[in-house]
Design a protein around this motif. Structure first.
Motif, PDB file in Angstrom:
ATOM      1  N   ALA A  70       0.823  -1.220   0.000  1.00 17.97           N
ATOM      2  CA  ALA A  70       0.000   0.000   0.000  1.00 17.97           C
ATOM      3  C   ALA A  70       0.852   1.263   0.000  1.00 17.97           C
ATOM      4  O   ALA A  70       0.428   2.302  -0.518  1.00 17.97           O
ATOM      5  CB  ALA A  70      -0.939  -0.003   1.210  1.00 17.97           C
ATOM      6  N   ASP A  71       2.063   1.183   0.555  1.00 15.66           N
ATOM      7  CA  ASP A  71       2.943   2.353   0.616  1.00 15.66           C
ATOM      8  C   ASP A  71       3.862   2.464  -0.604  1.00 15.66           C
ATOM      9  O   ASP A  71       4.745   3.314  -0.652  1.00 15.66           O
ATOM     10  CB  ASP A  71       3.781   2.312   1.888  1.00 15.66           C
ATOM     11  N   TRP A  72       3.618   1.629  -1.611  1.00 18.79           N
ATOM     12  CA  TRP A  72       4.481   1.617  -2.786  1.00 18.79           C
ATOM     13  C   TRP A  72       4.587   2.977  -3.476  1.00 18.79           C
ATOM     14  O   TRP A  72       5.709   3.383  -3.846  1.00 18.79           O
ATOM     15  CB  TRP A  72       4.019   0.544  -3.776  1.00 18.79           C
ATOM     16  N   PRO A  73       3.500   3.716  -3.670  1.00 18.19           N
ATOM     17  CA  PRO A  73       3.651   5.020  -4.350  1.00 18.19           C
ATOM     18  C   PRO A  73       4.644   5.952  -3.646  1.00 18.19           C
ATOM     19  O   PRO A  73       5.428   6.638  -4.314  1.00 18.19           O
ATOM     20  CB  PRO A  73       2.240   5.602  -4.347  1.00 18.19           C
ATOM     21  N   GLU A  74       4.641   5.955  -2.329  1.00 23.39           N
ATOM     22  CA  GLU A  74       5.577   6.803  -1.592  1.00 23.39           C
ATOM     23  C   GLU A  74       7.010   6.290  -1.756  1.00 23.39           C
ATOM     24  O   GLU A  74       7.947   7.076  -1.920  1.00 23.39           O
ATOM     25  CB  GLU A  74       5.213   6.852  -0.104  1.00 23.39           C
ATOM     26  N   ARG A  75       7.179   4.966  -1.719  1.00 21.00           N
ATOM     27  CA  ARG A  75       8.517   4.395  -1.892  1.00 21.00           C
ATOM     28  C   ARG A  75       9.021   4.618  -3.311  1.00 21.00           C
ATOM     29  O   ARG A  75      10.210   4.876  -3.530  1.00 21.00           O
ATOM     30  CB  ARG A  75       8.523   2.908  -1.520  1.00 21.00           C
ATOM     31  N   TRP A  76       8.127   4.532  -4.291  1.00 14.27           N
ATOM     32  CA  TRP A  76       8.498   4.823  -5.684  1.00 14.27           C
ATOM     33  C   TRP A  76       8.996   6.265  -5.799  1.00 14.27           C
ATOM     34  O   TRP A  76      10.053   6.517  -6.371  1.00 14.27           O
ATOM     35  CB  TRP A  76       7.304   4.594  -6.604  1.00 14.27           C
ATOM     36  N   ASP A  77       8.218   7.193  -5.264  1.00 14.24           N
ATOM     37  CA  ASP A  77       8.601   8.607  -5.328  1.00 14.24           C
ATOM     38  C   ASP A  77       9.961   8.839  -4.664  1.00 14.24           C
ATOM     39  O   ASP A  77      10.772   9.617  -5.167  1.00 14.24           O
ATOM     40  CB  ASP A  77       7.535   9.487  -4.673  1.00 14.24           C
ATOM     41  N   ALA A  78      10.203   8.162  -3.533  1.00 12.13           N
ATOM     42  CA  ALA A  78      11.484   8.305  -2.839  1.00 12.13           C
ATOM     43  C   ALA A  78      12.624   7.763  -3.700  1.00 12.13           C
ATOM     44  O   ALA A  78      13.715   8.352  -3.742  1.00 12.13           O
ATOM     45  CB  ALA A  78      11.437   7.587  -1.492  1.00 12.13           C
ATOM     46  N   MET A  79      12.392   6.663  -4.404  1.00 12.74           N
ATOM     47  CA  MET A  79      13.416   6.092  -5.277  1.00 12.74           C
ATOM     48  C   MET A  79      13.765   7.064  -6.408  1.00 12.74           C
ATOM     49  O   MET A  79      14.942   7.293  -6.709  1.00 12.74           O
ATOM     50  CB  MET A  79      12.949   4.751  -5.864  1.00 12.74           C
ATOM     51  N   ILE A  80      12.749   7.644  -7.019  1.00 14.60           N
ATOM     52  CA  ILE A  80      12.984   8.591  -8.114  1.00 14.60           C
ATOM     53  C   ILE A  80      13.657   9.860  -7.600  1.00 14.60           C
ATOM     54  O   ILE A  80      14.561  10.407  -8.247  1.00 14.60           O
ATOM     55  CB  ILE A  80      11.668   8.885  -8.863  1.00 14.60           C
ATOM     56  N   ALA A  81      13.279  10.315  -6.418  1.00 16.68           N
ATOM     57  CA  ALA A  81      13.918  11.499  -5.823  1.00 16.68           C
ATOM     58  C   ALA A  81      15.392  11.210  -5.538  1.00 16.68           C
ATOM     59  O   ALA A  81      16.254  12.071  -5.756  1.00 16.68           O
ATOM     60  CB  ALA A  81      13.184  11.913  -4.546  1.00 16.68           C
ATOM     61  N   TYR A  82      15.693  10.009  -5.063  1.00 17.15           N
ATOM     62  CA  TYR A  82      17.080   9.615  -4.813  1.00 17.15           C
ATOM     63  C   TYR A  82      17.876   9.618  -6.125  1.00 17.15           C
ATOM     64  O   TYR A  82      18.993  10.131  -6.178  1.00 17.15           O
ATOM     65  CB  TYR A  82      17.108   8.235  -4.153  1.00 17.15           C
ATOM     66  N   ALA A  83      17.283   9.052  -7.165  1.00 21.55           N
ATOM     67  CA  ALA A  83      17.942   9.037  -8.470  1.00 21.55           C
ATOM     68  C   ALA A  83      18.219  10.459  -8.948  1.00 21.55           C
ATOM     69  O   ALA A  83      19.285  10.739  -9.500  1.00 21.55           O
ATOM     70  CB  ALA A  83      17.088   8.276  -9.482  1.00 21.55           C
ATOM     71  N   GLU A  84      17.292  11.363  -8.707  1.00 23.97           N
ATOM     72  CA  GLU A  84      17.494  12.755  -9.111  1.00 23.97           C
ATOM     73  C   GLU A  84      18.654  13.386  -8.337  1.00 23.97           C
ATOM     74  O   GLU A  84      19.508  14.059  -8.933  1.00 23.97           O
ATOM     75  CB  GLU A  84      16.214  13.558  -8.899  1.00 23.97           C
ATOM     76  N   ARG A  85      18.708  13.147  -7.036  1.00 26.09           N
ATOM     77  CA  ARG A  85      19.799  13.696  -6.223  1.00 26.09           C
ATOM     78  C   ARG A  85      21.157  13.165  -6.669  1.00 26.09           C
ATOM     79  O   ARG A  85      22.161  13.869  -6.594  1.00 26.09           O
ATOM     80  CB  ARG A  85      19.581  13.375  -4.740  1.00 26.09           C
ATOM     81  N   LYS A  86      21.200  11.940  -7.142  1.00 18.49           N
ATOM     82  CA  LYS A  86      22.444  11.321  -7.581  1.00 18.49           C
ATOM     83  C   LYS A  86      22.812  11.698  -9.014  1.00 18.49           C
ATOM     84  O   LYS A  86      23.874  11.324  -9.498  1.00 18.49           O
ATOM     85  CB  LYS A  86      22.345   9.794  -7.477  1.00 18.49           C
ATOM     86  N   GLY A  87      21.922  12.413  -9.710  1.00 21.86           N
ATOM     87  CA  GLY A  87      22.195  12.800 -11.094  1.00 21.86           C
ATOM     88  C   GLY A  87      21.838  11.728 -12.102  1.00 21.86           C
ATOM     89  O   GLY A  87      22.315  11.762 -13.237  1.00 21.86           O
ATOM     90  N   TRP A  88      21.011  10.770 -11.711  1.00 23.12           N
ATOM     91  CA  TRP A  88      20.642   9.662 -12.582  1.00 23.12           C
ATOM     92  C   TRP A  88      19.318   9.896 -13.302  1.00 23.12           C
ATOM     93  O   TRP A  88      18.883   9.037 -14.067  1.00 23.12           O
ATOM     94  CB  TRP A  88      20.545   8.361 -11.779  1.00 23.12           C
ATOM     95  N   LEU A  89      18.689  11.021 -13.066  1.00 26.17           N
ATOM     96  CA  LEU A  89      17.421  11.346 -13.706  1.00 26.17           C
ATOM     97  C   LEU A  89      17.674  12.366 -14.812  1.00 26.17           C
ATOM     98  O   LEU A  89      18.440  13.320 -14.619  1.00 26.17           O
ATOM     99  CB  LEU A  89      16.448  11.919 -12.662  1.00 26.17           C
ATOM    100  N   ALA A  90      17.063  12.149 -15.970  1.00 34.10           N
ATOM    101  CA  ALA A  90      17.204  13.110 -17.070  1.00 34.10           C
ATOM    102  C   ALA A  90      16.665  14.471 -16.621  1.00 34.10           C
ATOM    103  O   ALA A  90      15.794  14.547 -15.749  1.00 34.10           O
ATOM    104  CB  ALA A  90      16.438  12.617 -18.293  1.00 34.10           C
ATOM    105  N   ALA A  91      17.170  15.523 -17.223  1.00 36.94           N
ATOM    106  CA  ALA A  91      16.781  16.881 -16.843  1.00 36.94           C
ATOM    107  C   ALA A  91      15.275  17.096 -16.909  1.00 36.94           C
ATOM    108  O   ALA A  91      14.710  17.828 -16.092  1.00 36.94           O
ATOM    109  CB  ALA A  91      17.504  17.898 -17.723  1.00 36.94           C
TER     110      ALA A  91
END
Length: 106
Positions: A70-91
């Motif tokens: 049930a908490d998957w959407p929040e965990r997904w968002d956290a994963m994508i936010a982490y990727a962004e902080r690490k520079g792994w997300l496209a601009a």
């Protein structure tokens, strides 16, 4: 979670509930992996060696189809936010870079 790219080019998202890791598992080379991801509508080749881009939207859609908590959407968002902080997300936020992991030599 990880994206499995089979030797035949078949692509599937595995362990979609696990938002603590993201990689691509395949025995194909990076160019063939990128092409298989493109053909599947899940991503494509990246400029970095042994990496490929994954479409954030397509990855989310595929990962959420499986058994997720049930908490998957929040965990997904956290994963994508982490990727962004690490520079792994496209601009533009539409693609995330994932490392390609190859099987250990026999």
């Amino acid at each position: 979670m990880f994206v499995h790219v089979g030797g035949d080019g078949a692509v599937r998202v595995e362990q979609g509930d696990d938002c603590t890791r993201l990689h691509i598992a395949t025995a194909l080379d990076a160019a063939a992996t990128g092409q298989a991801l493109c053909d599947a509508g899940l991503g494509g080749p990246a400029d970095q060696p042994d990496s490929a881009w994954l479409s954030v939207e397509a990855l989310r859609e595929n990962a959420s189809r499986g058994s997720v908590g049930a908490d998957w959407p929040e965990r997904w968002d956290a994963m994508i936010a982490y990727a962004e902080r690490k520079g792994w997300l496209a601009a533009d936020g539409t693609k995330v870079a994932a490392h390609i992991e190859y099987p250990a030599p026999a």
